[in-house]
Design an enzyme around this catalytic site. Structure first.
Site, mmCIF file in Angstrom:
data_model
loop_
_atom_site.group_PDB
_atom_site.id
_atom_site.type_symbol
_atom_site.label_atom_id
_atom_site.label_comp_id
_atom_site.label_asym_id
_atom_site.label_seq_id
_atom_site.Cartn_x
_atom_site.Cartn_y
_atom_site.Cartn_z
ATOM 1 N N GLN A 88 0.851 -1.189 0.000
ATOM 2 C CA GLN A 88 0.000 0.000 0.000
ATOM 3 C C GLN A 88 0.891 1.244 0.000
ATOM 4 O O GLN A 88 0.392 2.356 -0.174
ATOM 5 C CB GLN A 88 -0.898 0.036 1.240
ATOM 6 N N HIS A 106 -1.432 1.354 -4.450
ATOM 7 C CA HIS A 106 -1.893 2.736 -4.276
ATOM 8 C C HIS A 106 -0.989 3.747 -4.973
ATOM 9 O O HIS A 106 -1.023 4.931 -4.638
ATOM 10 C CB HIS A 106 -2.002 3.067 -2.779
ATOM 11 N N SER A 174 -2.802 -0.843 9.432
ATOM 12 C CA SER A 174 -3.844 -0.684 10.453
ATOM 13 C C SER A 174 -5.150 -1.357 10.050
ATOM 14 O O SER A 174 -6.081 -1.421 10.842
ATOM 15 C CB SER A 174 -4.107 0.816 10.686
HETATM 16 C C1 BV8 Z 1 -11.839 2.371 -3.534
HETATM 17 C C2 BV8 Z 1 -2.409 7.007 -1.043
HETATM 18 C C3 BV8 Z 1 -13.556 1.858 -5.026
HETATM 19 C C4 BV8 Z 1 -0.975 7.194 -1.111
HETATM 20 C C5 BV8 Z 1 -4.012 5.795 0.211
HETATM 21 C C6 BV8 Z 1 -16.817 2.901 3.944
HETATM 22 C C7 BV8 Z 1 -16.574 1.567 4.222
HETATM 23 C C8 BV8 Z 1 -15.620 0.856 3.503
HETATM 24 C C9 BV8 Z 1 -14.875 1.481 2.510
HETATM 25 C C10 BV8 Z 1 -15.104 2.802 2.266
HETATM 26 C C11 BV8 Z 1 -16.072 3.514 2.962
HETATM 27 N N1 BV8 Z 1 -16.061 4.780 2.487
HETATM 28 C C12 BV8 Z 1 -15.117 4.886 1.510
HETATM 29 C C13 BV8 Z 1 -14.543 3.684 1.358
HETATM 30 C C14 BV8 Z 1 -13.499 3.337 0.409
HETATM 31 C C15 BV8 Z 1 -12.172 3.882 0.860
HETATM 32 C C16 BV8 Z 1 -11.856 3.478 2.291
HETATM 33 O O1 BV8 Z 1 -11.475 2.358 2.564
HETATM 34 N N2 BV8 Z 1 -12.027 4.453 3.210
HETATM 35 C C17 BV8 Z 1 -11.734 4.164 4.600
HETATM 36 C C18 BV8 Z 1 -11.128 5.408 5.245
HETATM 37 C C19 BV8 Z 1 -13.027 3.744 5.291
HETATM 38 N N3 BV8 Z 1 -11.195 3.272 -0.025
HETATM 39 C C20 BV8 Z 1 -10.943 3.839 -1.208
HETATM 40 O O2 BV8 Z 1 -11.431 4.893 -1.576
HETATM 41 C C21 BV8 Z 1 -10.047 3.051 -2.128
HETATM 42 N N4 BV8 Z 1 -10.670 2.958 -3.411
HETATM 43 O O3 BV8 Z 1 -12.465 1.875 -2.641
HETATM 44 O O4 BV8 Z 1 -12.285 2.425 -4.808
HETATM 45 C C22 BV8 Z 1 -13.930 2.097 -6.398
HETATM 46 C C23 BV8 Z 1 -14.780 1.191 -6.969
HETATM 47 C C24 BV8 Z 1 -15.150 1.386 -8.262
HETATM 48 C C25 BV8 Z 1 -14.664 2.492 -8.963
HETATM 49 C C26 BV8 Z 1 -13.815 3.400 -8.367
HETATM 50 C C27 BV8 Z 1 -13.435 3.213 -7.078
HETATM 51 C C28 BV8 Z 1 -8.706 3.732 -2.365
HETATM 52 C C29 BV8 Z 1 -7.956 3.847 -1.083
HETATM 53 C C30 BV8 Z 1 -6.543 4.339 -1.375
HETATM 54 C C31 BV8 Z 1 -6.309 5.644 -0.652
HETATM 55 N N5 BV8 Z 1 -4.889 5.998 -0.750
HETATM 56 N N6 BV8 Z 1 -2.750 6.150 0.064
HETATM 57 C C32 BV8 Z 1 -0.463 7.967 0.038
HETATM 58 O O5 BV8 Z 1 -0.767 9.172 0.156
HETATM 59 O O6 BV8 Z 1 0.271 7.341 0.808
HETATM 60 S S1 BV8 Z 1 -4.480 5.107 1.667
HETATM 61 C C33 BV8 Z 1 -3.221 5.032 2.815
HETATM 62 O O7 BV8 Z 1 -3.782 4.691 4.095
HETATM 63 C C34 BV8 Z 1 -2.246 3.888 2.589
HETATM 64 O O8 BV8 Z 1 -1.958 3.714 1.244
HETATM 65 C C35 BV8 Z 1 -2.908 2.693 3.217
HETATM 66 O O9 BV8 Z 1 -3.665 1.983 2.263
HETATM 67 C C36 BV8 Z 1 -3.897 3.286 4.154
HETATM 68 C C37 BV8 Z 1 -3.715 2.745 5.544
HETATM 69 O O10 BV8 Z 1 -2.461 3.120 5.965
HETATM 70 P P1 BV8 Z 1 -1.463 2.039 6.624
HETATM 71 O O11 BV8 Z 1 -0.477 1.670 5.573
HETATM 72 O O12 BV8 Z 1 -2.201 0.921 7.277
HETATM 73 O O13 BV8 Z 1 -0.786 2.940 7.702
HETATM 74 P P2 BV8 Z 1 -1.409 3.391 9.094
HETATM 75 O O14 BV8 Z 1 -0.644 4.571 9.568
HETATM 76 O O15 BV8 Z 1 -2.903 3.470 8.989
HETATM 77 O O16 BV8 Z 1 -1.074 2.148 10.040
HETATM 78 C C38 BV8 Z 1 0.268 1.826 10.267
HETATM 79 C C39 BV8 Z 1 0.263 0.505 10.997
HETATM 80 O O17 BV8 Z 1 1.617 0.091 11.179
HETATM 81 C C40 BV8 Z 1 -0.364 0.590 12.379
HETATM 82 O O18 BV8 Z 1 -1.181 -0.532 12.583
HETATM 83 C C41 BV8 Z 1 0.843 0.559 13.319
HETATM 84 O O19 BV8 Z 1 0.560 -0.120 14.538
HETATM 85 C C42 BV8 Z 1 1.832 -0.232 12.516
HETATM 86 N N7 BV8 Z 1 3.235 0.102 12.802
HETATM 87 C C43 BV8 Z 1 3.763 1.305 13.125
HETATM 88 N N8 BV8 Z 1 5.096 1.176 13.281
HETATM 89 C C44 BV8 Z 1 5.411 -0.128 13.048
HETATM 90 C C45 BV8 Z 1 4.227 -0.817 12.740
HETATM 91 N N9 BV8 Z 1 4.192 -2.129 12.469
HETATM 92 C C46 BV8 Z 1 5.370 -2.787 12.492
HETATM 93 N N10 BV8 Z 1 6.553 -2.200 12.784
HETATM 94 C C47 BV8 Z 1 6.606 -0.881 13.070
HETATM 95 N N11 BV8 Z 1 7.793 -0.318 13.366
#
Ligand code: BV8
Length: 231
Positions: A88, A106, A174
């Site tokens: 991702q 992504h 996450s």
């Molecule tokens: C789509 C861009 C459909 C690049 C990103 C309601 C319900 C369900 C879904 C939806 C909804 N409303 C809207 C949606 C869809 C939406 C979505 O899921 N929204 C969420 C908020 C509810 N999704 C979308 O829109 C996706 N597209 O659904 O399209 C469609 C269908 C037909 C036609 C057209 C479209 C597109 C989503 C992509 C968005 N772009 N990134 C950038 O700027 O970076 S998202 C971005 O956040 C990341 O790419 C990643 O995917 C996402 C989550 O981030 P994580 O990588 O998990 O990072 P995070 O900080 O959250 O967590 C870090 C983790 O690591 C933690 O758990 C932490 O404990 C851990 N950690 C920390 N340090 C360490 C560690 N682990 C190990 N070692 C360490 N040292």
């Protein structure tokens, strides 16, 4: 265990110094995600969105792959079965560690996308609004990033790999964003064993057969050693 699919998120790059999204110093810090990672944001304030990604692209020069990236690259080289790393992340640390069987669902910081003709082109400098596409010459280049509401890349290839996986491993994510957060359920439906390596329990932990808690830099090399010993 012939076919492995690995999903990585921002947590695998945290020990390289790249901020995660939802941690205390979270990357979205200072910006609401809808202000920088949606098509509406790009239309409303292209300079802000281009600058947000320019800063992150420039920051890549100051970071390096960590032990987790290096371990996955070692697994990629040594694993004779099927293997696919689905990240991702938009950083290039997996590539720089040497991973080959890799896709960015992504998008990537080091790529520009033409909003007019859809061409993607390698890009490592600043990308100001109005940059010209090398293919169609329209001044329509944008960051090659999948925004919220946009379709992630290579979903058919990912679905195909998940349907054949014997093992699905999720590292440093996450489980907050779909469709990536749903991959564990798809893998389980097709009979895969599921393992989560994460610093803390994620929103999807309940779906995994096993969750190991700790930093990726420690957990991933240990897991790669383990899986190669049993190969
Ligand atoms: C789509 C861009 C459909 C690049 C990103 C309601 C319900 C369900 C879904 C939806 C909804 N409303 C809207 C949606 C869809 C939406 C979505 O899921 N929204 C969420 C908020 C509810 N999704 C979308 O829109 C996706 N597209 O659904 O399209 C469609 C269908 C037909 C036609 C057209 C479209 C597109 C989503 C992509 C968005 N772009 N990134 C950038 O700027 O970076 S998202 C971005 O956040 C990341 O790419 C990643 O995917 C996402 C989550 O981030 P994580 O990588 O998990 O990072 P995070 O900080 O959250 O967590 C870090 C983790 O690591 C933690 O758990 C932490 O404990 C851990 N950690 C920390 N340090 C360490 C560690 N682990 C190990 N070692 C360490 N040292």
């Amino acid at each position: 265990m012939r076919h492995i699919v690995i999903l990585t998120g921002a947590g695998i790059s945290a020990e390289s110094g790249i901020a995660t999204f939802r941690g205390p110093g979270g990357l979205w810090e200072g910006h609401r995600v809808e202000d920088v990672c949606t098509p509406a944001a790009l239309a409303r304030d292209p300079a802000l969105v281009h600058r947000f990604y320019d800063l992150r692209r420039a920051a890549l020069a100051a970071v390096a792959p960590n032990a987790a990236h290096n371990a996955l690259a070692r697994l990629d080289r040594a694993w004779r079965g099927e293997l696919l790393i689905v990240t991702q992340n938009v950083d290039d640390l997996h590539e720089r560690a040497g991973a080959r069987r890799l896709l960015h669902m992504h998008g990537e910081l080091r790529s520009a996308l033409c909003a007019s003709c859809g061409a993607q082109q390698a890009w490592s400098e600043a990308l100001p609004p109005g940059s010209v596409c090398a293919d169609c010459h329209a001044p329509e280049l944008r960051p090659d990033i999948v925004f919220f509401g946009e379709m992630p890349y290579q979903m058919e290839r990912i679905d195909d790999a998940l349907s054949q996986a014997d093992l699905f491993v999720s590292i440093g994510t996450s489980g907050a964003v779909y469709p990536a957060a749903g991959f564990v359920r798809l893998a389980r439906q097709h009979g895969a064993a599921t393992l989560e390596l994460n610093l803390e329990r994620s929103e999807g932990s309940a779906w995994f057969d096993e969750t190991r808690l700790g930093p990726a830099g420690t957990l991933v090399p240990a897991w790669v050693d383990e899986i190669l010993e049993t190969a």
